[in-house]
Design a protein around this motif. Structure first.
Motif, mmCIF file in Angstrom:
data_model
loop_
_atom_site.group_PDB
_atom_site.id
_atom_site.type_symbol
_atom_site.label_atom_id
_atom_site.label_comp_id
_atom_site.label_asym_id
_atom_site.label_seq_id
_atom_site.Cartn_x
_atom_site.Cartn_y
_atom_site.Cartn_z
ATOM 1 N N GLU A 72 6.071 2.020 -12.319
ATOM 2 C CA GLU A 72 6.229 0.603 -11.987
ATOM 3 C C GLU A 72 7.697 0.309 -11.705
ATOM 4 O O GLU A 72 8.577 0.752 -12.429
ATOM 5 N N VAL A 73 7.921 -0.426 -10.639
ATOM 6 C CA VAL A 73 9.279 -0.769 -10.252
ATOM 7 C C VAL A 73 9.345 -2.288 -10.085
ATOM 8 O O VAL A 73 8.420 -2.886 -9.547
ATOM 9 N N GLU A 74 10.449 -2.881 -10.569
ATOM 10 C CA GLU A 74 10.620 -4.320 -10.372
ATOM 11 C C GLU A 74 11.590 -4.565 -9.234
ATOM 12 O O GLU A 74 12.530 -3.806 -9.040
ATOM 13 N N ASP A 75 11.324 -5.613 -8.484
ATOM 14 C CA ASP A 75 12.198 -5.943 -7.366
ATOM 15 C C ASP A 75 12.153 -7.455 -7.180
ATOM 16 O O ASP A 75 11.399 -8.149 -7.878
ATOM 17 N N VAL A 76 12.945 -7.958 -6.274
ATOM 18 C CA VAL A 76 12.891 -9.383 -5.952
ATOM 19 C C VAL A 76 12.669 -9.523 -4.453
ATOM 20 O O VAL A 76 12.883 -8.581 -3.699
ATOM 21 N N PHE A 77 12.202 -10.703 -4.050
ATOM 22 C CA PHE A 77 12.034 -10.936 -2.624
ATOM 23 C C PHE A 77 12.496 -12.342 -2.295
ATOM 24 O O PHE A 77 12.577 -13.212 -3.166
ATOM 25 N N SER A 78 12.815 -12.535 -1.028
ATOM 26 C CA SER A 78 13.148 -13.863 -0.525
ATOM 27 C C SER A 78 12.785 -13.876 0.946
ATOM 28 O O SER A 78 13.308 -13.087 1.718
ATOM 29 N N VAL A 79 11.822 -14.720 1.301
ATOM 30 C CA VAL A 79 11.412 -14.763 2.706
ATOM 31 C C VAL A 79 11.682 -16.152 3.283
ATOM 32 O O VAL A 79 11.413 -17.172 2.641
ATOM 33 N N PRO A 80 12.228 -16.191 4.510
ATOM 34 C CA PRO A 80 12.439 -17.484 5.163
ATOM 35 C C PRO A 80 11.116 -18.000 5.719
ATOM 36 O O PRO A 80 10.269 -17.219 6.140
ATOM 37 N N VAL A 81 10.939 -19.311 5.683
ATOM 38 C CA VAL A 81 9.770 -19.911 6.325
ATOM 39 C C VAL A 81 10.223 -21.049 7.226
ATOM 40 O O VAL A 81 11.239 -21.697 6.969
ATOM 41 N N SER A 82 9.482 -21.253 8.281
ATOM 42 C CA SER A 82 9.709 -22.378 9.181
ATOM 43 C C SER A 82 8.373 -22.630 9.866
ATOM 44 O O SER A 82 7.998 -21.894 10.774
ATOM 45 N N GLU A 83 7.652 -23.613 9.370
ATOM 46 C CA GLU A 83 6.278 -23.801 9.842
ATOM 47 C C GLU A 83 5.997 -25.274 10.096
ATOM 48 O O GLU A 83 6.453 -26.145 9.357
ATOM 49 N N LEU A 84 5.202 -25.510 11.122
ATOM 50 C CA LEU A 84 4.794 -26.875 11.451
ATOM 51 C C LEU A 84 3.425 -27.172 10.849
ATOM 52 O O LEU A 84 2.496 -26.366 10.973
#
Ligand SMILES: [Zn+2]
Ligand SMILES: [Zn+2]
Length: 172
Positions: A77-89
Motif C-alpha cells: 500500500e502506498v499513500e499519495d496525494v492528488f490535485s486536479v483542476p476543474v472547469s465545468e459548465l
C-alpha cells in the motif's frame, strides 16, 4: 451526521444575479472514487468558484485529497496525494446529446458527478510503490525489494501480470 448530499448546491441567488460569483469550499465524501488499484482516502477537498455566466453556472477550481494505491508489482500500500483542476459548465438551458456540460436542476447543481468524473479519470491504473519496484517472487511470494530469496524466475512481463493473477485466482 451531516446531510448525505451536501454536494448539492443551492444556486438560486447566483441565478438571479447575472455576473455574480460565490466561493465554494467543501469537504465531502464521494462514493465511487476508485479504480482497481487506487482509491481516494477520506473526503476530497473542493476549492471552487461558482460564477453566473450567460449559459448557466461556471464552476472552476481544484479538487484535491489523499490517495491510497496498491503497487501492481508487490501489492504494497502506498499513500499519495492528488490535485486536479476543474472547469465545468452547469447549463440552465436544454442540453443536447454530446454537450459536455452538467445540468442545473431547478435551483441546484450537483457537484458529485463532476467530482467523480474529474477524479476517477486521473487515478493511476498501474501504480508502483517506486519506479524500480522488483515485485514479488512468483515462486515463494517473497517481496524482492526486501530480500532476495534466491529463486531465479524467468522475467515476468508486467503487461501480462494482470492475466497471470487472474489465472491464479481462477485456480489455473
Ligand atoms: Zn512495489
Ligand atoms: Zn522466491
Amino acid at each position: 451526521m451531516r446531510e448525505a448530499r451536501s454536494l448539492l448546491i443551492d444556486v438560486s441567488e447566483l441565478l438571479r444575479s447575472p455576473g455574480s460569483s460565490r466561493r465554494l469550499e467543501l469537504e465531502e465524501e464521494v462514493a465511487g472514487l476508485a479504480v482497481p488499484m487506487a482509491h481516494v482516502a477520506g473526503a476530497p477537498v473542493l476549492d471552487l468558484l461558482a460564477e453566473r455566466v450567460v449559459e448557466g453556472i461556471l464552476i472552476s477550481g481544484t479538487v484535491s485529497g489523499a490517495l491510497e494505491l496498491e503497487c501492481i508489482r508487490c501489492l504494497t500500500e502506498v499513500e499519495d496525494v492528488f490535485s486536479v483542476p476543474v472547469s465545468e459548465l452547469f447549463a440552465t438551458g436544454e442540453i443536447a446529446p454530446g454537450d459536455e456540460v452538467y445540468p442545473v436542476e431547478g435551483d441546484h447543481i450537483d457537484l458529485e458527478p463532476m467530482v467523480r468524473d474529474a477524479v476517477v479519470l486521473g487515478l493511476p491504473l498501474n501504480p508502483l510503490c517506486r519506479p524500480d519496484c522488483k515485485g514479488l517472487c512468483p515462486q515463494c511470494g517473497q517481496d524482492l525489494n526486501e530480500a532476495d530469496c534466491g529463486h531465479r524466475p524467468e522475467r515476468i512481463d508486467v503487461r501480462w501480470e494482470p492475466l497471470r493473477r487472474l489465472k491464479e485466482t481462477m485456480g489455473e
